[in-house]
Design a protein around this motif. Structure first.
Motif: not given
Length: 105
Positions: A18-47
């Motif tokens: 249910g996370a929402k994929m945003l139309d913005k991308h991570c400046p570090k890796c290029g992955s789409p940014l996601f939003e879940k529970d009010g938090r915007v994050f890069c799942p690839v960088c976190e992984y």
């Protein structure tokens, strides 16, 4: 560049959760940014960071095991003891470097 593994292990489960994929991308890796529970994050960088931490922790555990082996096998001859302690000191230096790479954890 995002790998197939990262898409399969990180992005696909996020979309299903249910996370929402945003139309913005991570400046570090290029992955789409996601939003879940009010938090915007890069799942690839976190992984990648979590994976790196696990790898560093594994190396640290191997180094600590070697250090324990050395500590439990101290020679009695003075010259051999000196060399043994030098090796232990170098090993401790390496362990400290790994701890700093982990962010002091």
């Amino acid at each position: 560049m995002i790998t197939d593994e990262e898409i399969r292990k990180v992005i696909a489960p996020l979309l299903l959760s249910g996370a929402k994929m945003l139309d913005k991308h991570c400046p570090k890796c290029g992955s789409p940014l996601f939003e879940k529970d009010g938090r915007v994050f890069c799942p690839v960088c976190e992984y990648r960071e979590k994976k790196r931490e696990r790898e560093l922790k594994g190396v640290e555990e191997v180094l600590m095991e070697k250090f324990k082996e050395l500590a439990n096998s101290m020679p009695t001859e003075v010259e051999k003891l000196r060399v043994h302690l030098e090796v232990m000191e170098k090993l401790l230096t390496i362990i400290e470097r790994y701890k700093k790479l982990e962010g002091g954890k």
